[in-house]
Design an enzyme around this catalytic site. Structure first.
Site, PDB file in Angstrom:
ATOM      1  N   CYS A   2       0.837  -1.200   0.000  1.00 27.74           N
ATOM      2  CA  CYS A   2       0.000   0.000   0.000  1.00 27.74           C
ATOM      3  C   CYS A   2       0.871   1.249   0.000  1.00 27.74           C
ATOM      4  O   CYS A   2       2.055   1.210   0.300  1.00 27.74           O
ATOM      5  CB  CYS A   2      -0.875   0.021   1.241  1.00 27.74           C
ATOM      6  SG  CYS A   2      -1.881  -1.440   1.386  1.00 27.74           S
ATOM      7  N   ARG A  27       2.713   1.320  -5.940  1.00 25.72           N
ATOM      8  CA  ARG A  27       2.909   0.458  -4.767  1.00 25.72           C
ATOM      9  C   ARG A  27       1.711  -0.437  -4.500  1.00 25.72           C
ATOM     10  O   ARG A  27       1.802  -1.422  -3.775  1.00 25.72           O
ATOM     11  CB  ARG A  27       3.178   1.307  -3.522  1.00 25.72           C
ATOM     12  CG  ARG A  27       4.411   2.164  -3.573  1.00 25.72           C
ATOM     13  CD  ARG A  27       4.504   3.016  -2.338  1.00 25.72           C
ATOM     14  NE  ARG A  27       4.523   2.185  -1.156  1.00 25.72           N
ATOM     15  CZ  ARG A  27       5.628   1.638  -0.648  1.00 25.72           C
ATOM     16  NH1 ARG A  27       6.780   1.842  -1.273  1.00 25.72           N
ATOM     17  NH2 ARG A  27       5.611   0.883   0.413  1.00 25.72           N
ATOM     18  N   TRP A  75      -3.211  -2.198  -1.634  1.00 28.35           N
ATOM     19  CA  TRP A  75      -2.943  -3.512  -2.210  1.00 28.35           C
ATOM     20  C   TRP A  75      -3.527  -4.477  -1.195  1.00 28.35           C
ATOM     21  O   TRP A  75      -3.003  -4.629  -0.089  1.00 28.35           O
ATOM     22  CB  TRP A  75      -1.436  -3.731  -2.382  1.00 28.35           C
ATOM     23  CG  TRP A  75      -1.088  -5.033  -3.055  1.00 28.35           C
ATOM     24  CD1 TRP A  75      -1.111  -5.300  -4.401  1.00 28.35           C
ATOM     25  CD2 TRP A  75      -0.673  -6.242  -2.419  1.00 28.35           C
ATOM     26  NE1 TRP A  75      -0.734  -6.589  -4.639  1.00 28.35           N
ATOM     27  CE2 TRP A  75      -0.460  -7.196  -3.440  1.00 28.35           C
ATOM     28  CE3 TRP A  75      -0.461  -6.621  -1.108  1.00 28.35           C
ATOM     29  CZ2 TRP A  75      -0.044  -8.498  -3.184  1.00 28.35           C
ATOM     30  CZ3 TRP A  75      -0.031  -7.920  -0.846  1.00 28.35           C
ATOM     31  CH2 TRP A  75       0.153  -8.841  -1.874  1.00 28.35           C
ATOM     32  N   ASN A 101      -0.337   0.697   6.180  1.00 27.12           N
ATOM     33  CA  ASN A 101       0.334  -0.224   5.250  1.00 27.12           C
ATOM     34  C   ASN A 101       0.953  -1.311   6.110  1.00 27.12           C
ATOM     35  O   ASN A 101       1.689  -1.011   7.052  1.00 27.12           O
ATOM     36  CB  ASN A 101       1.409   0.523   4.458  1.00 27.12           C
ATOM     37  CG  ASN A 101       2.232  -0.444   3.591  1.00 27.12           C
ATOM     38  OD1 ASN A 101       1.753  -1.519   3.253  1.00 27.12           O
ATOM     39  ND2 ASN A 101       3.455  -0.063   3.268  1.00 27.12           N
ATOM     40  N   GLY A 102       0.650  -2.572   5.823  1.00 23.40           N
ATOM     41  CA  GLY A 102       1.242  -3.664   6.606  1.00 23.40           C
ATOM     42  C   GLY A 102       0.165  -4.677   6.958  1.00 23.40           C
ATOM     43  O   GLY A 102      -0.912  -4.698   6.371  1.00 23.40           O
ATOM     44  N   GLU A 482      15.052 -14.506 -15.447  1.00 21.51           N
ATOM     45  CA  GLU A 482      14.597 -13.105 -15.398  1.00 21.51           C
ATOM     46  C   GLU A 482      13.691 -12.808 -16.586  1.00 21.51           C
ATOM     47  O   GLU A 482      12.649 -12.160 -16.444  1.00 21.51           O
ATOM     48  CB  GLU A 482      15.806 -12.177 -15.373  1.00 21.51           C
ATOM     49  CG  GLU A 482      15.485 -10.704 -15.427  1.00 21.51           C
ATOM     50  CD  GLU A 482      14.602 -10.217 -14.272  1.00 21.51           C
ATOM     51  OE1 GLU A 482      14.438 -10.961 -13.285  1.00 21.51           O
ATOM     52  OE2 GLU A 482      14.069  -9.118 -14.383  1.00 21.51           O
ATOM     53  N   LYS A 486       9.818 -11.520 -16.247  1.00 24.36           N
ATOM     54  CA  LYS A 486       9.345 -10.282 -16.899  1.00 24.36           C
ATOM     55  C   LYS A 486       8.091 -10.562 -17.706  1.00 24.36           C
ATOM     56  O   LYS A 486       7.087  -9.876 -17.624  1.00 24.36           O
ATOM     57  CB  LYS A 486      10.441  -9.719 -17.807  1.00 24.36           C
ATOM     58  CG  LYS A 486      11.617  -9.100 -17.099  1.00 24.36           C
ATOM     59  CD  LYS A 486      11.371  -7.723 -16.549  1.00 24.36           C
ATOM     60  CE  LYS A 486      10.885  -7.658 -15.170  1.00 24.36           C
ATOM     61  NZ  LYS A 486      11.582  -8.243 -14.071  1.00 24.36           N
ATOM     62  N   GLU A 489       4.908 -11.601 -15.529  1.00 21.48           N
ATOM     63  CA  GLU A 489       4.341 -10.659 -14.549  1.00 21.48           C
ATOM     64  C   GLU A 489       3.636  -9.476 -15.202  1.00 21.48           C
ATOM     65  O   GLU A 489       2.812  -8.833 -14.541  1.00 21.48           O
ATOM     66  CB  GLU A 489       5.401 -10.171 -13.564  1.00 21.48           C
ATOM     67  CG  GLU A 489       6.447  -9.237 -14.111  1.00 21.48           C
ATOM     68  CD  GLU A 489       7.370  -8.708 -13.013  1.00 21.48           C
ATOM     69  OE1 GLU A 489       6.910  -8.444 -11.893  1.00 21.48           O
ATOM     70  OE2 GLU A 489       8.567  -8.564 -13.276  1.00 21.48           O
ATOM     71  N   HIS A 505      15.146 -32.916 -19.026  1.00 22.96           N
ATOM     72  CA  HIS A 505      14.773 -33.691 -17.831  1.00 22.96           C
ATOM     73  C   HIS A 505      13.320 -33.450 -17.457  1.00 22.96           C
ATOM     74  O   HIS A 505      12.977 -33.437 -16.276  1.00 22.96           O
ATOM     75  CB  HIS A 505      15.725 -33.338 -16.688  1.00 22.96           C
ATOM     76  CG  HIS A 505      17.152 -33.644 -17.008  1.00 22.96           C
ATOM     77  ND1 HIS A 505      17.727 -34.864 -16.796  1.00 22.96           N
ATOM     78  CD2 HIS A 505      18.099 -32.886 -17.615  1.00 22.96           C
ATOM     79  CE1 HIS A 505      18.976 -34.852 -17.220  1.00 22.96           C
ATOM     80  NE2 HIS A 505      19.236 -33.660 -17.724  1.00 22.96           N
ATOM     81  N   LYS A 604       4.783  -2.872  -6.298  1.00 24.55           N
ATOM     82  CA  LYS A 604       6.203  -2.627  -6.556  1.00 24.55           C
ATOM     83  C   LYS A 604       7.084  -3.121  -5.417  1.00 24.55           C
ATOM     84  O   LYS A 604       8.171  -3.611  -5.634  1.00 24.55           O
ATOM     85  CB  LYS A 604       6.458  -1.129  -6.762  1.00 24.55           C
ATOM     86  CG  LYS A 604       7.902  -0.768  -7.077  1.00 24.55           C
ATOM     87  CD  LYS A 604       8.386  -1.426  -8.342  1.00 24.55           C
ATOM     88  CE  LYS A 604       9.824  -1.113  -8.661  1.00 24.55           C
ATOM     89  NZ  LYS A 604      10.333  -1.910  -9.810  1.00 24.55           N
TER      90      LYS A 604
END
Ligand code: AGP
Length: 609
Positions: A2, A27, A75, A101-102, A482, A486, A489, A505, A604
């Protein structure tokens, strides 16, 4: 997670708070809300969706003329994305109004306790329970009530709270969730990070865990929740407004991909002594002896930062000959790791606020390790919790998908491995050669960026495909991870990264006709092995997209599409090979019509577990 903004001063708070929410929206962006102290109580408005929705609702509202207020972009952790669950939250009487936030881990017990004392709840949130707890404990002093309430909670919080009983006071506090206080002239702006502060002042300080700040228009008091005075360390915010503006680009992610050459020049600036063949990292000098004698390095982080750490493992073992391991921070923190004497733990984090990475760092310190930070956000919690460290200096990264921070992390890890290598077994000539290669990276990234249209065209060919594979070997195995992260997401296409040899495998079963298989096939020690893996994919109908070295004629017989990168020493090649993967992800999201900078469900900075 948040975003929180608060203001107390002499101008109208509404516009400033909404603008601050927009700067923090990356965020978390499920919903947003604002509260402004009015003459007859607190004016509150909330809206599901983006901040723009809240702004639209405010247009029709009277009030909101006051110069004290708080605001929040959410969020969701507790409770669905509904207007009822939006912050700010108040107690039943509307006396206390709070944003948070939390996560309050014991909120259910608190709700039960409060319920027995007549409090009722409209939302599913932990935050509403906290607002009611402050109201229950209020006895004429908002700061004291906040302290008393926070002593009862377990979990993480960054809060801002106002009360109709004290219409000229703003109280903020933090434990585990970032909160900064911008110090203006006759005004204060509090926010989750500098991007909502720099438009008003560049003087600010970060609250430490268990810190509380009580603000009026002409006073400030920083203390602990146990009422012990604290002297804040006011710093000059490095971020400038233009750094957090889009600057003519369509998206922050696009801007941050294309500004990597400039950002990396800043990362390298003043840290390379070409003539002596040395790296100069001021943040490590006080611990250089301990670092040179390290018996083990542990890289830790999450997501993209972890991928950078995986590249660091190759670099430290190649250049510095120090045994190096990589650990997900979320695993390291709970597995009671064995940390022997001479261990150095490197926490890698763009935001410097990732809860798991911070906890892993604390675990490492508790076990006696030397704690280093490789962080972008100056003054962030992780950067203030380490024994030493190196800032990325790539500037604020707003796009949720990390791009310039990744290349910044890899560049810093490269410099650190040369810094140590030069003090250990690496020859001056080898070090000078690698330094020369490193200094050439920004210009070479420019060359890769010039192929953006071709990269977009290749991406467009496969835009309907729902499953991609990314494969690489050696130092480009983490680059493949990576690239997969990218793509998934921000385009929501399922993508999997792996060592190229691992495909046989199991994952080879996924190969179907036309499946996009991205291979990092630049000239390197295992190039012919990569060609063999490519052949295995093509034999089963896979469509091979190769990231290859300019001038490589052989690859043309093996790949269906080729994305070129300039020649570079293999250990430094991820700095180039990742760029086409970043652009493919960007264009895939764009072509699929998704919000590139605010992908669904993401935020973020993950400041909760
Ligand atoms: C990367 O694109 C993601 N946004 C995510 O994996 C991120 O790298 C991770 O959450 C770590 O964040 P940090 O670097 O701020 O600690």
């Amino acid at each position: 997670m948040c975003g929180i903004v608060g203001y107390i001063g002499t101008v109208s708070a509404k516009g400033l708070l909404v603008e601050g929410l927009k700067r923090l929206e990356y965020r978390g962006y499920d919903s947003a809300g604002i509260a402004v102290m009015g003459d007859k109580g607190i004016d509150i408005e909330r809206a599901v969706g983006r901040v723009a929705n809240l702004e639209g609702k405010l247009e029709g509202r009277k009030g909101f003329g006051g110069s004290l207020g708080i605001a929040h972009t959410r969020w969701a952790t507790h409770g669905a994305v509904t207007e009822t669950n939006c912050h700010p939250h108040t107690d039943n009487a509307g006396k206390i109004c709070l944003v948070h936030n939390g996560i309050i881990e014991n909120y259910a017990a608190i709700r039960t306790w409060l319920g027995k004392r007549g409090h009722t709840f409209n939302s599913e949130t932990d935050t509403e329970a906290l607002a009611c707890l402050v109201a229950e404990l209020y006895d004429g002093d908002l700061e004291a009530a906040g302290n008393a309430a926070l002593k009862e909670v377990t979990g993480a919080y960054a809060i801002a709270v106002i009360s109709t009983e004290e219409p000229d006071v703003l109280v903020c506090a933090r434990k585990g969730g970032p909160l900064m206080v911008g110090v203006g002239s006759g005004e204060y702006v509090v926010a989750s990070d500098p991007s909502a502060i720099v438009a008003h002042t560049n003087r600010a300080f970060a609250l430490d865990d268990y810190n509380v700040v009580r603000l009026t228009r002409d006073s400030i008091r920083t203390s602990t929740i146990h009422n012990k005075d604290v002297t804040p360390k006011v710093m000059m915010l490095e971020a400038q407004l233009e750094e957090i503006e889009l600057g003519g680009f369509d998206h922050y992610m696009q801007k941050e991909i294309f500004e990597q050459p400039r950002a990396l020049r800043t990362t390298l600036r003043g840290r390379i002594d070409r003539d002596e063949g040395r790296i100069v990292l001021g943040g490590l000098l006080n611990n250089a002896k301990e670092l040179v004698r390290a018996r083990k390095l542990i890289m830790t982080g999450q997501g993209t930062a972890l991928h950078a750490g995986m590249i660091g493992e190759y670099l430290f073992e190649d250049f510095a000959k120090i045994p190096t391991e990589v650990e997900y921070a979320s695993e390291f923190r709970y597995r009671n790791p064995i940390v022997e004497e001479g261990t150095v733990v490197c926490a890698i984090s763009q935001s410097g606020e990732t809860a798991d990475t911070l906890a892993a760092l604390d675990e490492a310190k508790d076990k006696g390790a030397l704690a280093l930070g490789i962080v972008n956000s100056v003054g962030s919690t992780i950067s203030r919790s380490t024994d030493a460290g190196v800032y990325l200096r790539v500037g604020p990264e707003i796009g949720v998908a990390s791009t310039k921070a990744f290349t910044g992390q890899v560049a810093v890890l490269t410099m650190m491995s040369l810094f140590l290598g030069r003090r250990r077994l690496m020859s001056v000539e080898k070090c000078k050669q690698m330094i020369g290669e490193l200094e050439g990276v920004p210009d070479k990234i420019e060359l890769v960026l010039q192929q953006a249209d071709q990269i977009k065209a290749v991406t467009e060919k496969h835009i309907e495909k729902e499953n991609w594979l990314f494969m690489g070997r050696g130092v480009n195995y983490p680059t493949a991870l990576e690239g997969a992260l990218k793509l998934k997401e921000i385009s929501y296409i399922h993508a999997e990264g792996m060592p190229a040899a691992e495909m046989k495998h199991g994952p080879i079963a996924l190969i179907t006709d036309g499946l996009p298989a991205v291979f990092i096939a630049n000239q390197g020690a295992q190039y012919t092995k990569v060609l063999a893996n490519i052949a295995e994919v093509r034999a089963r109908g896979g469509h091979v997209i190769a990231v290859a070295t300019e001038g490589d004629a052989e690859i043309k017989d093996h790949a269906d599409d080729i994305l070129w990168v300039p020649e570079i020493a293999e250990p430094l090649s991820p700095l180039l090979t990742v760029v086409p993967l970043q652009l493919m992800a960007y264009y895939a999201a764009l072509l699929r019509g998704h919000d590139v900078d605010k992908p669904r469900n993401l935020a973020k900075s993950v400041t909760v577990e």
